[in-house]
Design an enzyme around this catalytic site. Structure first.
Site, mmCIF file in Angstrom:
data_model
loop_
_atom_site.group_PDB
_atom_site.id
_atom_site.type_symbol
_atom_site.label_atom_id
_atom_site.label_comp_id
_atom_site.label_asym_id
_atom_site.label_seq_id
_atom_site.Cartn_x
_atom_site.Cartn_y
_atom_site.Cartn_z
ATOM 1 N N SER A 120 -59.337 -6.162 25.645
ATOM 2 C CA SER A 120 -58.334 -6.979 26.291
ATOM 3 C C SER A 120 -59.015 -8.351 26.901
ATOM 4 C CB SER A 120 -57.891 -6.285 27.489
ATOM 5 O OG SER A 120 -57.542 -5.030 27.185
ATOM 6 N N HIS A 170 -61.480 -11.517 31.141
ATOM 7 C CA HIS A 170 -61.023 -10.159 30.981
ATOM 8 C C HIS A 170 -59.296 -10.032 31.266
ATOM 9 C CE1 HIS A 170 -60.573 -5.732 31.238
ATOM 10 N NE2 HIS A 170 -61.340 -5.689 30.476
ATOM 11 N N HIS A 171 -58.474 -9.249 30.512
ATOM 12 C CA HIS A 171 -57.319 -9.112 30.774
ATOM 13 C C HIS A 171 -56.888 -8.539 32.237
ATOM 14 C CE1 HIS A 171 -53.134 -8.871 28.908
ATOM 15 N NE2 HIS A 171 -52.964 -7.868 29.873
ATOM 16 N N ALA A 172 -57.783 -7.690 32.665
ATOM 17 C CA ALA A 172 -57.631 -7.049 34.222
ATOM 18 C C ALA A 172 -57.608 -8.293 35.002
ATOM 19 C CB ALA A 172 -58.609 -6.421 34.517
ATOM 20 N N LEU A 173 -58.484 -9.484 34.683
ATOM 21 C CA LEU A 173 -58.387 -10.590 35.663
ATOM 22 C C LEU A 173 -57.443 -11.498 35.474
ATOM 23 C CD1 LEU A 173 -60.094 -12.370 37.929
ATOM 24 C CD2 LEU A 173 -61.434 -13.166 35.748
#
Lengths: 465, 477
Positions: A42, A150-153
């Site tokens: 991601s 990162h995708h979560a960020l």
């Protein structure tokens, strides 16, 4: 000059409030827990071309300011010990800017892109803030900043938004830049506490959930035909979304997902937009048509005729022509036999709009909360059930006019997305009057990388003609 | 029931206000859009009836159809059907298409779809039927609507027989869209200005290829997509099918007609005046059954029915309902000219007792002329005549050519012609149906025309027919 500064300040204040939710969303959680870097990754990487190497100290100071303005850049993800709750964001008490930001020297831009791909392939330390930046100096014409996130960020859209927000409208230094609230860092949550709290919430809501389920079952029992029919229709839609697109191209295999190569190219935006208009489509449709045109040339060059390939696109779940906030990924059959760019845009438009008849378009969104309670293996395989396309194509709105980073002018901004099973991931970012196209290629699947780059360049020329 | 819905009227006004001329096209899907239901089902039903289908083929068809519904390939069912046609004669299949059109499909053309087609034709637009169906299903419908262009699936024919293969892809989904775009390139059509009408979930790509898409009676998934895409949705009324209730009412109505005739004649006998008895019978025999069947009338310019008597009343003819409707309009002192063969039609036999028609033997011109001479005398002595100049019932509201007989009689007898336009009798009682559905019949009486002579008869007949067409196309308010 003052106007520009005001506009900057306004934007920066907005950046401070960017993404302040304390928990990961169900979808982010799913991607976070299902991550198997780099094959199921991601991570997005942004390559920013600068007209000159910025002053290093000023660059570090500006980045430090950015991390204070946007707290998320100093936070890490804390997972509960068992997945009863969503992971939370917490300030990282050991945050060290030097761990995340460094500079290197390269001989030219090609070398920089090779380095960038290597950085992107390395997994994150998941116990630290989820970004990494490298400033490349020593190139004959300017410098480049490579940012891995990162995708979560931030998803690619958020990354470009964030960067556009943080960049400055002028070359000169702006003193007394605004800062976010000097909020006291949230108390570092303990993974066990998180799990217990999540469980407690679940238990507390259990009677309510049970009642709601019972009520739903009761209603279903009263109208069995309706429930069966709508379940079958939903199932049929899921089946269509997961299977029917097109056979993958034999020319774009075998894919390992472990050899990333970054290509970048520029396309003048106005001709792209006018082709889109003539074909009755949007810039997104034109981007897909552009990629298909390049791949069509590549297949012709390799003497490997293919009439259609599966392409992963992003569909807005709100009104189709707005840039809504809710998106779903889906596969379409990308036409490979249409030579005329306008006609190809129209065909792509039809494919993309046809997805709106699928009631299961949001199936992953709907399933995410449930999948998140399962072991991460289940979630990971759920993400893999959808057949991987040959190419993902994504369009992102970038800054509308010239921007600067610590005194260096931004000349191009390219997003290189991950390769979750695809041979290519293409992101088109609008930067002023240019479309900056970043292509991440699985080098094991493409036999003639230089040829592919030429084909894309030829297709850009065809769109401009 | 009568007239066009507000939404359709607005759509037609928008077409009239928009750009005109052949560079603007209007593409109509066939199944579910121009006609209610599926023409393929009609064809397949006919195959099943004819026992042309082996149990294995039937099973394969059902399984493929169900799989298509459950997310499988929905076009496979058609390919199964096409390959089953291998070796069949194209000519015979085209004939079957014509036969099924007359007996079944013609009655399923939506009136409001027809109004939309005509609006585009008046605007000079290039009108085409765009469908995954074959031309054997589409051509009769297109001809009836006056649509010249077909964008459709083509079947390969060798030595007059189907090979079971298609020539090019089946024009479904994306292929229909690309067929439409290719048609636009060939015919110099500006798609951004053009219109498309479709109902299926697979029609999104087709609809999105034009600037003015309309989801017409859409499938539920297309309705959802249209809402998301901001496309207009039109819900048209379907042609009324014969319900069991309607069938029951029809039976009651027929009984009512007979009772009316009996009562009227009894009344006449009791009064010793057969003439008045006949008129009373007409009143009862038309009012009673129509009331019982739930049919009422909405008549424009009713006064014109009485200003010029005796006269020759000419009307367009779509339905067996036309005769009782006209009977109720004319009320008294009239008769009809009918072909001799119709004398024993069970629906006409009761009426013929009362109105004493002039039976014409078409096979014998000498006797026909003698009959007509007698008719001229009856007209001069005060009995009006009702004639359908098309000679036979049309399968659809499209007018057939007008025969001259009625107008010769007007010239000979020196009486005026009163034109009566009937709009929707064909919808309430289909051409070959015995079932009368409840509803309102729209009638418009045009300006009576006097002084008929042989010299300019052809031109006047043509002009009158045009007036009928115009009235049917744009119903006066």
């Amino acid at each position: 000059m003052n106007d520009v500064a005001d506009e900057d300040v306004e934007r920066w204040v907005a950046a401070a409030g960017w993404s302040a939710a304390p928990e990961l969303t169900p979808m982010q959680t799913l991607l976070w827990r299902a991550e198997r870097h780099p094959v199921q990754s991601s991570t997005s990487t942004v390559v920013i071309d600068l007209d000159r190497a910025p002053d290093w100290d000023r660059f570090v100071a500006a980045t430090d300011w950015g991390t204070r303005l946007v707290r998320r850049l100093r936070q890490r993800v804390v997972e509960p010990v068992v997945p009863t709750a969503a992971p939370t964001w917490a300030d990282d008490p050991t945050f060290d800017l030097a761990y995340h930001l460094r500079r290197e020297r390269v001989a030219d831009r090609e070398e920089m892109l090779v380095h960038a791909a290597q950085i992107a392939l390395r997994p994150f330390d998941r116990t630290r803030p989820l970004w990494e930046g490298v400033l490349y100096e020593g190139m004959p014409d300017g410098a480049a900043y490579v940012l891995k996130i990162h995708h979560a960020l931030a998803d690619p859209l958020g990354t470009v938004q964030l960067l556009s927000m943080l960049q400055s409208g002028r070359r000169a230094h702006t003193p007394r830049k605004p800062l976010g609230d000097e909020a006291v860092a949230p108390v570092e949550p303990h993974p066990v506490d998180l799990a217990v709290t999540g469980l407690r919430t679940d238990v507390a809501s259990l009677p309510e959930t049970a009642l709601a389920t019972a009520r739903r079952l009761g209603r279903a029992a009263a109208r069995p035909q309706v429930v069966v029919a709508s379940t079958l229709r939903y199932g049929a839609s899921v089946r269509r979304l997961l299977t029917q697109a097109a056979p993958p191209s034999p020319e774009l295999s075998p894919r390992t997902g472990r050899m990333w190569t970054f290509l970048t190219l520029d396309a003048p935006l106005e001709p792209l937009r006018s082709v889109a208009r003539l074909g009755g489509g949007t810039l997104d449709d034109a981007a897909v048509a552009l990629v298909l045109g390049g791949l069509r040339r590549y297949h012709a060059r390799r003497d490997s005729p293919v009439t259609e390939i599966p392409v992963g696109v992003r569909v807005s779940l709100d009104r189709a022509d707005d840039l809504g906030n809710r998106f779903a990924g889906a596969l379409i059959s990308g036409p490979m036999s249409i030579e005329d760019p306008v006609d190809r845009v129209a065909a792509v438009r039809g494919e993309v709009l046809s997805l709106h008849t699928e009631r299961a378009l949001e199936v992953l969104d709907a399933a995410a909360p449930l999948l998140n309670r399962m072991p991460s293996v289940v979630a990971a395989s759920a993400l893999r059930t959808a057949e991987a396309p040959d190419a993902f194509v994504l369009t992102l709105p970038g800054p509308p006019r010239r921007r600067y980073m610590a005194g260096a002018e931004v000349q191009g901004m390219y997003v290189l997305g991950p390769l979750p099973g695809a041979a290519l991931t293409v992101c088109l970012v609008t930067c002023g009057d240019t479309a900056c196209v970043g292509v991440n290629v699985d080098a094991s699947a493409v036999a003639d990388l230089a040829g592919l780059a030429e084909c894309f360049a030829e297709e850009v020329a065809a769109f401009s003609a | 029931m009568s007239g066009l819905s507000t939404a359709v009227t607005e759509a037609i006004e928008a077409i009239e206000a928009g750009p005109q001329g052949p560079s603007v096209a209007a593409f109509f899907d066939l199944d579910g859009t121009l006609v209610a239901g599926y023409t393929a089902a009609t064809f397949y039903g006919d195959r099943l009836k004819g026992r042309d289908v082996s149990p294995a083929e039937f099973l394969r068809t059902v399984v493929t159809a169900v799989d298509g519904e459950l997310g499988g390939d929905p076009t496979r069912i058609a390919h199964v059907a096409f390959s089953a046609m291998r070796g069949e004669s194209e000519e015979a299949f085209a004939d079957l298409g014509e036969r099924l059109f007359r007996s079944k499909i013609a009655g399923t053309i939506r009136r409001e779809s027809r109004a939309l087609v005509m609006a585009h034709q008046r605007a000079g637009h290039t009108v085409a039927v765009a469908s995954a169906a074959t031309k054997y299903q589409i051509a009769p419908v297109a001809r009836d609507l006056g649509v010249e262009h077909l964008v459709c699936t083509r079947l390969v024919v060798e030595d007059g027989q189907f090979t079971g293969a298609t020539d090019g892809p089946m024009l479904w989904g994306r292929h229909k869209a690309s067929g439409v775009r290719a048609f636009a390139r060939e015919h110099g059509v500006d798609l951004a200005q053009s219109y498309a009408y479709g109902n299926g979930y697979e029609d999104v790509a087709f609809l999105s290829s034009v600037g003015h898409p309309t989801a017409l009676n859409p499938h539920r998934d297309l309705r959802a997509a249209a809402a998301r895409l901001g496309w207009p949705v039109l819900d048209l009324s379907d042609p009324v099918g014969g319900s069991l209730l309607a069938a029951g009412r029809t039976a009651v109505a027929l009984a009512g007609m007979n009772a009316g005739v009996g009562l009227g004649l009894a009344y006449g006998l009791a009064r010793g005046d057969l003439h008045e008895g006949r008129n009373a019978a007409i009143r009862l025999a038309t009012h009673l059954p129509m009331a019982l069947a739930g049919v009422s009338m909405n008549v424009l310019h009713q006064e014109r029915l009485w200003t010029h008597r005796p006269a020759i009343f000419v009307a367009n003819h779509q339905s067996a309902l036309d005769i009782p409707v006209l009977g109720r309009l004319l009320e008294r002192d009239f008769t009809i000219v009918a072909k001799k063969e119709a004398r024993w039609d069970p629906r006409a036999v009761v009426g013929s007792v009362v109105i004493d028609p002039a039976w014409i033997d078409r096979s014998d011109s000498h006797s026909a002329r003698a009959t007509l001479d007698g008719v001229v005398d009856r007209i001069r002595s005060g009995t009006s005549l009702m004639i359908f100049p098309e000679g036979t019932r049309s399968a659809t509201p499209v007018l057939g050519p007008f025969r001259k007989g009625a107008f010769h009689l007007a010239a000979q007898a020196g009486v005026p012609v009163v034109p009566v336009v009937l709009r929707n009798t064909g919808e309430l009682m289909r051409r070959s149906s015995l079932v009368l559905n409840p509803g309102v019949v729209d009638v418009c009486v045009l300006e009576p025309e006097t002084d008929w002579s042989v010299d300019d008869m052809s031109e006047r007949i043509a002009a009158l027919r045009t007036k009928f067409e115009q009235t049917l196309a744009r119903w006066p308010a």
